[in-house]
Design a protein around this motif. Structure first.
Motif: not given
Ligand SMILES: Nc1ncnc2c1ncn2[C@@H]1O[C@H](COP(=O)(O)OP(=O)(O)OP(=O)(O)O)[C@@H](O)[C@H]1O
Ligand SMILES: [Mg+2]
Length: 321
Positions: A6-7, A9-10, A13-14, A304, A308, A321
């Motif tokens: 999870v970066d 950019r994630d 987006k969230f 991952k 999350v 994500v």
């Protein structure tokens, strides 16, 4: 930091999918507020002695920090004149009665005095508009006595100066300041749902972030910015006074006895967090420590799935994500 799962950019987006009020919706609500304001202005043109002097969008829609879960439009209404009641209950009835006069095409049941504001509801589409009275005696910077939405008391402040204050921080860190405010508000909303007695006013969150920014915090990486915010709360225990030099000398701030001291950036005499008890502050600190630990763990989690799950401890199951 291990960012594979999870970066930044994630989180972006969230935020776009789950946190932010979509731009088009925000613009519709702003247009709805504008139409009410224009109607009042038209009425004022015909009735120059009318005591409702001005309406303006206040709160998160005005500042571009509204969440998707927004449930009303905040409008401040400036009321002048010697016959305006100085008592909150009577002032709200007075405001409702005047609004009905200025908006004759609204039926009486569409304009209703609530405990600390007057709601104007639209038939069909749109959100309710929450009109908050501000007693006003002509100050050029629009200082007036705003009815507090927490306890109905009068607080001296200036909404236009608040908007200017926030704009300065938004300009200093374009996109990111408003985005991190919204992410933290989203976190706080969730804490409120999960922890009984939890509260953390949006304006306080915004002031803490403004202070961190003024001290040089770069908000452009969201995992790091959030981590900094939570670490600050954990480290300070919310015991540090937060005060700004934009509109007064910080040394003119009186000594406050309340446990949390986040001072209105436009009025040294107004502690925005005056109603927060030691126990409520402790609950915020505890929640912030948990969120900080979860983000730390997320940044080092091997899979991952685990990553999350850690982010969900801060943002709930909405986080995917
Ligand atoms: N105690 C206070 N003293 C002075 N002004 C206040 C106070 N509380 C609220 N305000 C004013 O009201 C506005 C709205 O505050 P609030 O905390 O409701 O935040 P918001 O940005 O509207 O967030 P939300 O999305 O949670 O409604 C602030 O921007 C500020 O101008
Ligand atoms: Mg609001």
């Amino acid at each position: 930091m291990a960012r594979g799962h999870v970066d930044h950019r994630d989180i972006v987006k969230f935020a776009e999918d789950k946190v932010n009020l979509p731009r088009d919706t925000a613009n519709e609500y702003r247009a709805q507020a504008r139409r009410l304001r224009e109607r009042l202005e038209a009425y004022l043109d015909e009735h120059p002695d009318f005591t409702l002097r001005r309406m303006l969008l206040s709160g998160s829609l005005a500042k571009g920090t509204a969440l998707r879960s927004i449930n009303d439009i905040d409008l401040g209404c400036y009321i002048s004149g010697s016959n305006a009641p100085r008592n909150t209950r009577e002032l709200l009835d007075y405001l409702a009665e005047r609004l009905r006069k200025a908006f004759p095409n609204f039926s009486a049941d569409q304009v209703v005095a609530q405990t600390y504001s007057v709601t104007v509801s639209f038939r069909g589409s749109g959100l309710d508009v929450d009109v908050v009275p501000i007693l006003y005696d002509g100050d050029p910077q629009w200082y007036g006595n705003l009815v507090s939405q927490e306890d109905g008391s009068f607080v001296k402040t200036s909404i236009p100066l608040h908007l200017e204050f926030t704009k300065k921080r938004k300009d200093a860190q374009k996109v990111h300041f408003a985005q991190v405010v919204r992410l933290v508000k989203f976190w706080a909303r969730r804490q409120k749902a999960e922890r009984s007695g939890f509260r953390f006013k949006s304006f306080m969150i915004e002031m803490i972030l403004a202070k961190l920014c003024d001290q040089g915090l770069d908000l452009s990486d969201y995992p790091e910015a959030l981590q900094h915010f939570f670490t600050y709360i954990a480290r300070s225990g919310l015991r540090e006074m937060i005060v700004f030099a934009d509109y007064y000398e910080p040394r003119t701030v009186p000594s406050y006895v309340q446990p949390v001291r986040i001072i209105d950036p436009v009025n040294a005499q107004n502690n925005v967090s005056r109603l927060y008890t030691q126990a409520e502050a402790a609950m915020i600190v505890e929640a912030a420590i948990d969120a900080g630990d979860a983000i730390d763990a997320a940044l080092f989690a091997p899979t991952k799935y685990e990553t999350v799950a850690y982010w969900q401890r801060a943002f709930g199951n909405a986080f995917q994500v």
